[in-house]
Structure formats: structure tokens, C-alpha cells
Design an enzyme around this catalytic site. Sequence first.
Site, PDB file in Angstrom:
ATOM      1  N   THR A   1      26.657  -3.420  47.885  1.00  0.00           N
ATOM      2  CA  THR A   1      26.123  -3.792  46.568  1.00  0.00           C
ATOM      3  C   THR A   1      27.242  -3.696  45.545  1.00  0.00           C
ATOM      4  O   THR A   1      28.053  -2.772  45.582  1.00  0.00           O
ATOM      5  CB  THR A   1      24.937  -2.883  46.167  1.00  0.00           C
ATOM      6  OG1 THR A   1      24.466  -3.261  44.872  1.00  0.00           O
ATOM      7  CG2 THR A   1      25.332  -1.418  46.128  1.00  0.00           C
TER       8      THR A   1
ATOM      9  N   HIS B   1      22.643  11.949  55.926  1.00  0.00           N
ATOM     10  CA  HIS B   1      23.352  13.077  56.534  1.00  0.00           C
ATOM     11  C   HIS B   1      22.738  13.500  57.871  1.00  0.00           C
ATOM     12  O   HIS B   1      23.330  14.271  58.636  1.00  0.00           O
ATOM     13  CB  HIS B   1      23.341  14.280  55.569  1.00  0.00           C
ATOM     14  CG  HIS B   1      24.530  15.169  55.712  1.00  0.00           C
ATOM     15  ND1 HIS B   1      25.306  15.204  56.844  1.00  0.00           N
ATOM     16  CD2 HIS B   1      25.094  16.072  54.866  1.00  0.00           C
ATOM     17  CE1 HIS B   1      26.292  16.079  56.700  1.00  0.00           C
ATOM     18  NE2 HIS B   1      26.178  16.626  55.500  1.00  0.00           N
TER      19      HIS B   1
END
Length: 395
Positions: free
Chosen positions: A314, A366
Site C-alpha cells: 500500500t 507475530h
Amino acid sequence: MTIEIKVPDLPESVADATIATWHKKPGDLVARDEVLVDIETDKVVLEVPAPEAGVLGDILQSEGATVLSRQLIAMLKPAPVAGEETKEKPVEAVADDAADGLSPSVRRLVAEHDIDVAKLTGTGKGGRVTKEDVEAFIKGGNKPAAAPVAAAAPAAPVAPLAGRTEKRVPMTRLRKRIAERLLEAKNTTAMLTTFNEINMAPIMKLRKQYGEIFEKKHGIKLGFMSFYVKAVVESLKRYPEVNAALDGDDIVYHNYFDVSIAVSTPRGLVTPVLRDCDNMSLADIEKAIKDLAGKGRDGKLTVDELTGGNFTITNGGVFGSLMSTPIINPPQSAILGMHKIQDRPMAVDGKVEILPMMYLALSYDHRIIDGRESVGFLVSIKELLEDPTRLLLDV
């Protein structure tokens, strides 16, 4: 014979849709293949054309209604053959010459209540009769609407907060879907963001040196996005965890490189997919991005073009963003945010130089990607973009 207008077959992943906009009203003449209505799904807008020329009859589902695949939404009366008299006179056909210039809805209302148009007083632009004029005439027991008062009475004292208004607009299906996915990403992933910065001078020099030759040969300008995509693909090869996704208790490693490109459209943010980017040249990437961006702005993207993608890029820099923390696009595991290129003083070999710098932001899940992989991936992109020759030499 009346023709049925139905909702097109919806994609398998789309349960229902919403009537977005009717481009025609009951009684309007329509040509063959002329768009009658836009139907909005969670991903794309479907245009429903007229199968034949004719007159639009009853609209069974108004704007904002939720509809299903193959559901009947309107009726279409075929156009009469030349020289043949129609058995049924359309409601909007008013014989009186005074009806000329009236909108279809006004003509229909006039015909339904058998009102003499000459008795109506128009309050619209240029004295035109509006739908409100006709409704006021009907409510008044067929009495002409009062003519506009020449001089208005003195206005009442204005309250302290008078003039402050609000506008309430329902969310579109796409905006609802965007909201759902963003909340899903925030609530279901262990999302972290790591940052780095890039000296964009080498790529800017390369574009300046070869930009004109590139455009003459390939018919498209050499932009920044093709370099970003190439650097991302090479880095994904080095760090396969970033190109993977979680599926329950399994980690799915993708052996292909489909990159989603975030595109801002009038309807909201969409992420069309560039497939097999590892097999595309810089020119191929630039052309594909231009094509997808154009389709996005025009609402022409297909479900196929919006489905899939292993990683998202993006670029908030086109709107002036200096730094941001992008949100992961589920079920992907990471997203790269590019930002505004801005001249800043930097220390180079013990000296201060003004360089075109850009911040990079990598948001990652994560649960699947550790700090070592995320930072290494971002450093890899930094090295490739600061020395584009590495992209050619694969080093």
C-alpha cells in the site's frame, strides 16, 4: 410479452447483494444493452443491462434492498414494432401538450390521478411542474398549489445553533466489508509494525536516465511501484515465512508470488492482485497496475481480480503520508506500507547531505513471523531499492 429483469448469478463467495442505483425509472424508454441498475456486492459492482429495447415497467426492488442471485427485480415491456398499435397505453403518456417537459415520474402521477396539467402551478426551475407540485395538488383536493409569495414574511429570530445540519448515509456493502476485515485483522492477529528508511536517489536517478527510453519502448512510464514489487518478490523468496499464511494449526507456505496492490477508488479501498509477479518484467508490472487501477476507479474489477494475494503493498505516499502503520489484509501475514519521498538532511560519510528519503513500514503477524524475519525482510527491500543493480544480478 413482458421480460423479467433478474439479479445476475452471484459469485460463490457472495451470499447476497444490494441494489445500489437504478439508472432508469418506470416508464422510461431503454435501449438494448443500456445499463438499468447497478448491484453492489461485497467485492464488486455488477451492471445489469436491458436484454431488449423497451419501456421499463414495475421496479420490484428499490435502491438499498438486499437481493439474492437470480431474484426478480423489475419488468421490461418490449418496444412496439413500427406501425403496430400498442394494446396498452403507457401510464406516462399524457395527451395534453401541456405535459411536455414533465419528468416521467410527474407524467405518471398526473395520468394516475387524471389531473389536468393546465391547472398545475409549477414551482420548479423555469416554472416547471415538479412531483411535489402534483402531490400538493392532490392533497389539496385538486386545488391549484398556491403561487409563490412575492415578498417573504420577516424571518423568525434564528436560534443559536440553527443552520447546523447532519447528513446520515448508510454504509455501502464494500465499506461494511472493509470495516469487518480491518476489525478481523486487529482482533485475530498478533500484529506488530517495524520501520526502516530508504534513500530513493539511486532509483530516481535510474528513472531519470532511462525513463524516456523505457516509455518509447514499452508505451508506459517507468514508475516506482514496479521497483517496489520486484524488491518485494525477491525478499519474499529469501523469507518464505512472510509469504505464508496460517490455516488453523497449519502454516501454508506459498510457492508462488501473487501481490495485492491497494488501490483507492470512489467506493473505497480495494486490493486487486498481480499474479505470478516473479515472471513479470518492470513494464509488465507497470501496465498491469495501470490497468487494475483504472478498473478500480471505474468499478470494473472482477471477483477473480480481487481474490487471493499472498502479500499486500500500500502506498500512502501518493496522498502525502509521511509514516503510517498499515493493517494486515487477512488471511495474509504481512503488508508493506510505502510513504512520501521527502528531502531530508542525512549523515553520509561524516557529512550532511540532502537526500530524497522514504519511510518503509512492515506490519506482520507475530504468530507466524518473528522479529528476525520481519526485520531481515525489510532490510532486504531497503538494500534492493537503494542499489537496484542487485535486482538484475540477483544478489
